[in-house]
Design a protein around this motif. Structure first.
Motif, PDB file in Angstrom:
ATOM      1  N   THR A  16      -6.370  -8.202   3.229  1.00 24.66           N
ATOM      2  CA  THR A  16      -7.166  -8.434   4.433  1.00 24.66           C
ATOM      3  C   THR A  16      -8.542  -8.973   4.010  1.00 24.66           C
ATOM      4  O   THR A  16      -9.049  -8.613   2.943  1.00 24.66           O
ATOM      5  CB  THR A  16      -7.387  -7.151   5.268  1.00 24.66           C
ATOM      6  OG1 THR A  16      -8.267  -6.276   4.568  1.00 24.66           O
ATOM      7  CG2 THR A  16      -6.089  -6.431   5.584  1.00 24.66           C
ATOM      8  N   TYR A  17      -9.096  -9.846   4.829  1.00 19.93           N
ATOM      9  CA  TYR A  17     -10.464 -10.324   4.641  1.00 19.93           C
ATOM     10  C   TYR A  17     -11.160 -10.320   5.989  1.00 19.93           C
ATOM     11  O   TYR A  17     -10.561 -10.691   6.995  1.00 19.93           O
ATOM     12  CB  TYR A  17     -10.490 -11.762   4.087  1.00 19.93           C
ATOM     13  CG  TYR A  17     -10.168 -11.860   2.619  1.00 19.93           C
ATOM     14  CD1 TYR A  17     -11.102 -11.496   1.655  1.00 19.93           C
ATOM     15  CD2 TYR A  17      -8.922 -12.320   2.193  1.00 19.93           C
ATOM     16  CE1 TYR A  17     -10.811 -11.590   0.298  1.00 19.93           C
ATOM     17  CE2 TYR A  17      -8.614 -12.408   0.843  1.00 19.93           C
ATOM     18  CZ  TYR A  17      -9.566 -12.047  -0.104  1.00 19.93           C
ATOM     19  OH  TYR A  17      -9.267 -12.132  -1.432  1.00 19.93           O
ATOM     20  N   TYR A  19      -7.630  -2.694   7.820  1.00 20.43           N
ATOM     21  CA  TYR A  19      -6.384  -2.465   7.086  1.00 20.43           C
ATOM     22  C   TYR A  19      -5.214  -2.851   7.978  1.00 20.43           C
ATOM     23  O   TYR A  19      -5.401  -3.475   9.023  1.00 20.43           O
ATOM     24  CB  TYR A  19      -6.275  -0.989   6.662  1.00 20.43           C
ATOM     25  CG  TYR A  19      -7.456  -0.544   5.839  1.00 20.43           C
ATOM     26  CD1 TYR A  19      -7.472  -0.724   4.463  1.00 20.43           C
ATOM     27  CD2 TYR A  19      -8.589   0.009   6.445  1.00 20.43           C
ATOM     28  CE1 TYR A  19      -8.574  -0.363   3.705  1.00 20.43           C
ATOM     29  CE2 TYR A  19      -9.695   0.368   5.696  1.00 20.43           C
ATOM     30  CZ  TYR A  19      -9.680   0.183   4.325  1.00 20.43           C
ATOM     31  OH  TYR A  19     -10.776   0.531   3.575  1.00 20.43           O
ATOM     32  N   TRP A  20      -3.999  -2.480   7.584  1.00 20.35           N
ATOM     33  CA  TRP A  20      -2.871  -2.756   8.465  1.00 20.35           C
ATOM     34  C   TRP A  20      -1.767  -1.738   8.224  1.00 20.35           C
ATOM     35  O   TRP A  20      -1.897  -0.885   7.339  1.00 20.35           O
ATOM     36  CB  TRP A  20      -2.404  -4.199   8.308  1.00 20.35           C
ATOM     37  CG  TRP A  20      -1.811  -4.603   6.978  1.00 20.35           C
ATOM     38  CD1 TRP A  20      -2.456  -4.605   5.765  1.00 20.35           C
ATOM     39  CD2 TRP A  20      -0.484  -5.078   6.748  1.00 20.35           C
ATOM     40  NE1 TRP A  20      -1.601  -5.063   4.800  1.00 20.35           N
ATOM     41  CE2 TRP A  20      -0.388  -5.368   5.364  1.00 20.35           C
ATOM     42  CE3 TRP A  20       0.627  -5.305   7.565  1.00 20.35           C
ATOM     43  CZ2 TRP A  20       0.792  -5.863   4.787  1.00 20.35           C
ATOM     44  CZ3 TRP A  20       1.784  -5.802   6.985  1.00 20.35           C
ATOM     45  CH2 TRP A  20       1.863  -6.068   5.617  1.00 20.35           C
ATOM     46  N   TYR A  21      -0.738  -1.773   9.024  1.00 23.43           N
ATOM     47  CA  TYR A  21       0.390  -0.854   8.868  1.00 23.43           C
ATOM     48  C   TYR A  21       1.680  -1.624   9.036  1.00 23.43           C
ATOM     49  O   TYR A  21       1.709  -2.696   9.655  1.00 23.43           O
ATOM     50  CB  TYR A  21       0.288   0.291   9.877  1.00 23.43           C
ATOM     51  CG  TYR A  21       0.411  -0.102  11.344  1.00 23.43           C
ATOM     52  CD1 TYR A  21      -0.708  -0.495  12.079  1.00 23.43           C
ATOM     53  CD2 TYR A  21       1.639  -0.058  12.002  1.00 23.43           C
ATOM     54  CE1 TYR A  21      -0.599  -0.840  13.421  1.00 23.43           C
ATOM     55  CE2 TYR A  21       1.752  -0.389  13.349  1.00 23.43           C
ATOM     56  CZ  TYR A  21       0.632  -0.785  14.055  1.00 23.43           C
ATOM     57  OH  TYR A  21       0.741  -1.122  15.377  1.00 23.43           O
ATOM     58  N   HIS A  22       2.746  -1.072   8.443  1.00 23.67           N
ATOM     59  CA  HIS A  22       4.034  -1.764   8.538  1.00 23.67           C
ATOM     60  C   HIS A  22       5.158  -0.829   8.139  1.00 23.67           C
ATOM     61  O   HIS A  22       4.933   0.208   7.516  1.00 23.67           O
ATOM     62  CB  HIS A  22       4.043  -3.011   7.646  1.00 23.67           C
ATOM     63  CG  HIS A  22       3.808  -2.732   6.186  1.00 23.67           C
ATOM     64  ND1 HIS A  22       4.814  -2.349   5.325  1.00 23.67           N
ATOM     65  CD2 HIS A  22       2.670  -2.755   5.434  1.00 23.67           C
ATOM     66  CE1 HIS A  22       4.314  -2.177   4.107  1.00 23.67           C
ATOM     67  NE2 HIS A  22       3.013  -2.398   4.146  1.00 23.67           N
ATOM     68  N   HIS A  50      -6.627  -2.821  -2.564  1.00 25.45           N
ATOM     69  CA  HIS A  50      -5.317  -2.167  -2.483  1.00 25.45           C
ATOM     70  C   HIS A  50      -4.209  -3.132  -2.881  1.00 25.45           C
ATOM     71  O   HIS A  50      -3.098  -2.720  -3.189  1.00 25.45           O
ATOM     72  CB  HIS A  50      -5.062  -1.580  -1.090  1.00 25.45           C
ATOM     73  CG  HIS A  50      -5.280  -2.536   0.062  1.00 25.45           C
ATOM     74  ND1 HIS A  50      -4.588  -3.703   0.208  1.00 25.45           N
ATOM     75  CD2 HIS A  50      -6.125  -2.453   1.117  1.00 25.45           C
ATOM     76  CE1 HIS A  50      -5.000  -4.312   1.329  1.00 25.45           C
ATOM     77  NE2 HIS A  50      -5.931  -3.581   1.895  1.00 25.45           N
ATOM     78  N   THR A  51      -4.515  -4.425  -2.841  1.00 27.78           N
ATOM     79  CA  THR A  51      -3.529  -5.443  -3.191  1.00 27.78           C
ATOM     80  C   THR A  51      -4.227  -6.491  -4.034  1.00 27.78           C
ATOM     81  O   THR A  51      -5.257  -7.026  -3.619  1.00 27.78           O
ATOM     82  CB  THR A  51      -2.972  -6.110  -1.913  1.00 27.78           C
ATOM     83  OG1 THR A  51      -2.491  -5.095  -1.027  1.00 27.78           O
ATOM     84  CG2 THR A  51      -1.827  -7.069  -2.246  1.00 27.78           C
ATOM     85  N   VAL A  52      -3.708  -6.767  -5.214  1.00 30.80           N
ATOM     86  CA  VAL A  52      -4.300  -7.819  -6.040  1.00 30.80           C
ATOM     87  C   VAL A  52      -3.272  -8.913  -6.267  1.00 30.80           C
ATOM     88  O   VAL A  52      -2.122  -8.650  -6.628  1.00 30.80           O
ATOM     89  CB  VAL A  52      -4.817  -7.291  -7.405  1.00 30.80           C
ATOM     90  CG1 VAL A  52      -6.040  -6.406  -7.200  1.00 30.80           C
ATOM     91  CG2 VAL A  52      -3.745  -6.556  -8.188  1.00 30.80           C
ATOM     92  N   ALA A 108     -13.322  -7.379   1.813  1.00 28.35           N
ATOM     93  CA  ALA A 108     -12.036  -7.700   1.203  1.00 28.35           C
ATOM     94  C   ALA A 108     -11.252  -6.405   1.093  1.00 28.35           C
ATOM     95  O   ALA A 108     -11.773  -5.413   0.583  1.00 28.35           O
ATOM     96  CB  ALA A 108     -12.233  -8.321  -0.175  1.00 28.35           C
ATOM     97  N   ASP A 109     -10.035  -6.390   1.590  1.00 30.96           N
ATOM     98  CA  ASP A 109      -9.192  -5.190   1.584  1.00 30.96           C
ATOM     99  C   ASP A 109      -9.930  -3.965   2.142  1.00 30.96           C
ATOM    100  O   ASP A 109      -9.831  -2.853   1.616  1.00 30.96           O
ATOM    101  CB  ASP A 109      -8.678  -4.883   0.170  1.00 30.96           C
ATOM    102  CG  ASP A 109      -7.575  -5.848  -0.252  1.00 30.96           C
ATOM    103  OD1 ASP A 109      -7.316  -6.825   0.486  1.00 30.96           O
ATOM    104  OD2 ASP A 109      -6.948  -5.627  -1.307  1.00 30.96           O
TER     105      ASP A 109
END
Ligand code: CU
Length: 633
Positions: free
Chosen positions: A331-332, A152-155, A578-580, A311-312
């Protein structure tokens, strides 16, 4: 500033302090005196980020600070996390509690959102929605237990801070054995960087249509154009779609381009060539995150096949591809294996072909492989649009489709807009699982298209195509016609079916709308400040049909809950995201288990689209007329 139309940017006015900071940035960035140049070599480079374990005893500390770093050889005024861009890679372990103290050492408020992580809403980090933000000089402690694993990631979720380097990768190690088998792993964070102040970028987008496009767009009204040329309906739709594609190719593929952006891989440009070490025969896991504000990347490693395994953050059945498009915020994870001791180029070309990020995969430092030629912006003709044509035919055969389209009810509560229902074909009992609710919606063979309807979404919308189509097999504009195997959403199948795969019983149609003239973006013609909260009922299975009325891709991100993406096959195998990404003129469906009390953000992850209004607050409620659940706790 009245331009500002998102809830996450308190006090975004051009205050005196802000003005002074902008002035300083301009000085540092543009007036390169010999003295500044001399000191440039002393600047720390972007890309030197470490790794921290947030589930280790005692937790971790993150310090948010403005700092000048060397970016692409030039001094860049960045927002750093523990001194670096990207911030440190944060590792955590599933089942454990993460403790993260975030110290704000800036003169403006900040925040961190843990993208894709399931957590209590008050730990989600969206100022104005789930907490108050972190004031200058203050410390906020995030504390949450990990209920998942993966990449995952953060921002930052404050203003335009994300554009200035405020992001990093999150890795949650599985508690049990990892189904993915690998020998080495590398973190790959893609992003876009500008030496301009992001508020200037936004202002330019607001004031000059297509400011960063190399060719100015021609925004003609196609409906009138079609009428004027005496085209039939099919012809008109066809030429409109053709026009859409061509227009996207020539101009509208990206709002912000290589005209201002440097493209970064782990904070380094293509010239700096970040190198990732792996020996021949080793299974290398590349954890790819697109932390860009606005840029989609097409990623390939010439000479190597990539096997997509996640994926994600969700493990998927392995798919071998030559290339994949990674939307903003996705993310992949891919597995690659070097067949020999040579170097291979990791090539991440921007979707609009205006630039690229690049790295090298090699057995040792200092090696490199050729950089592929940049592809030209594709120009498609009607003949190239076989898929579109096929869809048009199936649309004609569709029973019960609402062609008339009285869409006058778009205002108000989107959820109860009964005049804008998607009509499903008569449904086959065999398709529905045995637990089917009496009012359950179909889960297979969903309609292939839906009319956009007349352009009555208000000033915030210019409808560009007559119909929205399923495009699950389409890798996206400019991809898939050169013999390479390119990942599509229809290939994503979740490895282990999650426990809740009930068919949904309620649906919301969400039109993605925009007006490039004024750079207004929104849903159902409304920007955030004009909109009501979306109400999700606690415990329900809910369907959202995204209907993209625009010619741009929009990466839609829901906080706090998964979206099960309808991928056209066995319902249990639909990927959880989480993101499409919703392609131009696409109809895309997701189902959601509403299991997270509180108030959540739901938005397009293109930073300037979000700021321009493509944002909704989701309240999870006890009943559809009631208050958000968190209100009475
Ligand atoms: Cu968008």
């Amino acid at each position: 500033m009245k331009d500002d139309d998102a809830p996450h940017n308190p006090g975004s006015g051009l205050t005196r302090r802000r003005f002074l900071l902008t002035g300083a940035t301009a000085l540092a960035g543009l007036t390169l005196s010999p003295k500044l140049l001399a000191s440039e070599g002393d600047l720390e480079p972007a890309g030197d980020f470490g790794e921290l374990d947030a589930t280790a005893p005692g937790g971790i500390d993150l310090y948010i600070e403005r700092k000048t770093l060397r970016i692409d050889g030039l001094p860049g005024r960045a927002i750093t996390i523990n001194g670096s861009v990207p911030g440190p890679t944060i590792r955590m372990t599933e089942g454990e509690e993460a403790v993260i103290r975030v110290h704000n050492r800036m003169r403006e408020a900040t925040s961190i959102h843990w993208h894709g992580i399931l957590l209590p809403f008050d730990m989600d980090g969206v100022p104005g929605i789930s907490f108050a933000g972190i004031a200058p000089g203050e410390t906020f402690t995030y504390r949450f237990r990990l209920r998942q694993n993966g990449t995952y990631w953060y921002h930052s979720h404050s203003g335009l801070q994300e554009q200035m380097g405020h992001y990093g990768q999150l890795i949650v190690e599985p508690r049990d054995e990892d189904p993915v088998d690998y020998d080495v792993e590398h973190t790959l964070v893609l992003s876009d960087w500008t030496f301009e102040d992001p508020t200037t970028v936004y202002k330019k987008l607001k004031s000059f249509e297509g400011y960063y496009n190399f060719q100015r767009p021609t925004l003609a009204n196609l409906r009138q154009q079609a009428d004027a040329t005496d085209q039939g309906l099919g012809e008109a739709i066809g030429s409109r779609l053709q026009w859409n594609r061509m227009r996207m190719d020539s101009t509208d593929i990206a709002d912000v381009t290589g005209a201002t952006y440097s493209y970064l891989l782990n904070g380094r440009t293509a010239r700096e060539n970040p190198t990732f070490i792996a020996g021949p025969g080793e299974r290398v896991r590349l954890r790819l995150t697109n932390a860009s504000a606005m840029t989609y990347f097409d990623v390939r490693i010439p000479g190597l096949a990539m096997t997509v395994v996640q994926a994600d953050g969700q493990n998927v059945e392995p798919v071998e591809v030559d290339e994949l498009r990674i939307a903003v915020a996705e993310t992949y994870d891919v597995i690659v294996t070097l067949p020999d001791a040579r170097a291979y180029t990791i090539f991440a070309e921007t979707m609009d072909r205006s630039g690229y990020a690049r790295g090298t995969l090699a057995p040792q430092q200092g090696m490199s492989a050729p950089i592929p030629e940049r592809r030209t912006r594709p120009l498609l003709t009607m003949a190239d649009m076989g898929m579109m044509h096929g869809d048009m035919e199936s649309m004609e055969g569709m029973e019960g489709m609402d062609h008339g389209g009285d869409h006058s009810a778009h205002g108000g509560d989107e959820a109860s807009d009964s005049k804008d229902k998607i009509r499903y074909p008569p449904h086959d009992e065999h398709n529905v699982s045995s637990v089917a609710h009496r009012h359950a919606l179909p889960v297979t063979d969903l309609p292939m298209s839906v009319p956009h309807g007349p352009d009555d979404h208000g000033a915030g919308s210019i409808t560009m195509a007559e119909n929205a189509y399923r495009q699950l097999d389409d890798p996206g504009v400019g991809l898939g016609d050169d013999g390479r195997r390119v990942l599509t959403y229809s290939q994503l199948r979740i490895l282990e079916t999650p426990p809740d795969r009930r068919p949904p019983t309620r649906e919301i149609n969400l039109h993605l709308t925009g007006n490039m003239h004024n750079y207004i973006w929104g849903f159902n013609g409304k920007k955030w400040s004009e909109s009501e909260m979306l109400r999700f009922k606690y415990g329900e299975r809910l369907r959202i049909n995204f209907i993209n009325d625009t010619m741009m891709n929009h990466p839609m991100h829901l906080h706090g809950m998964w979206m099960d993406l309808y991928a056209g096959h066995d319902y249990g195998k639909n990927p959880r995201k989480h993101t499409v990404n919703v392609q131009p003129a696409e109809l895309l469906t997701v189902d959601i288990s509403v299991d997270a009390p509180g108030q959540w953000a739901f938005h397009c992850h293109l930073l300037y689209h979000m700021k321009a209004g493509m944002f909704r607050t989701v309240a999870v409620v006890r009943d559809l007329k009631g208050e958000p659940i968190y209100a009475d706790r």
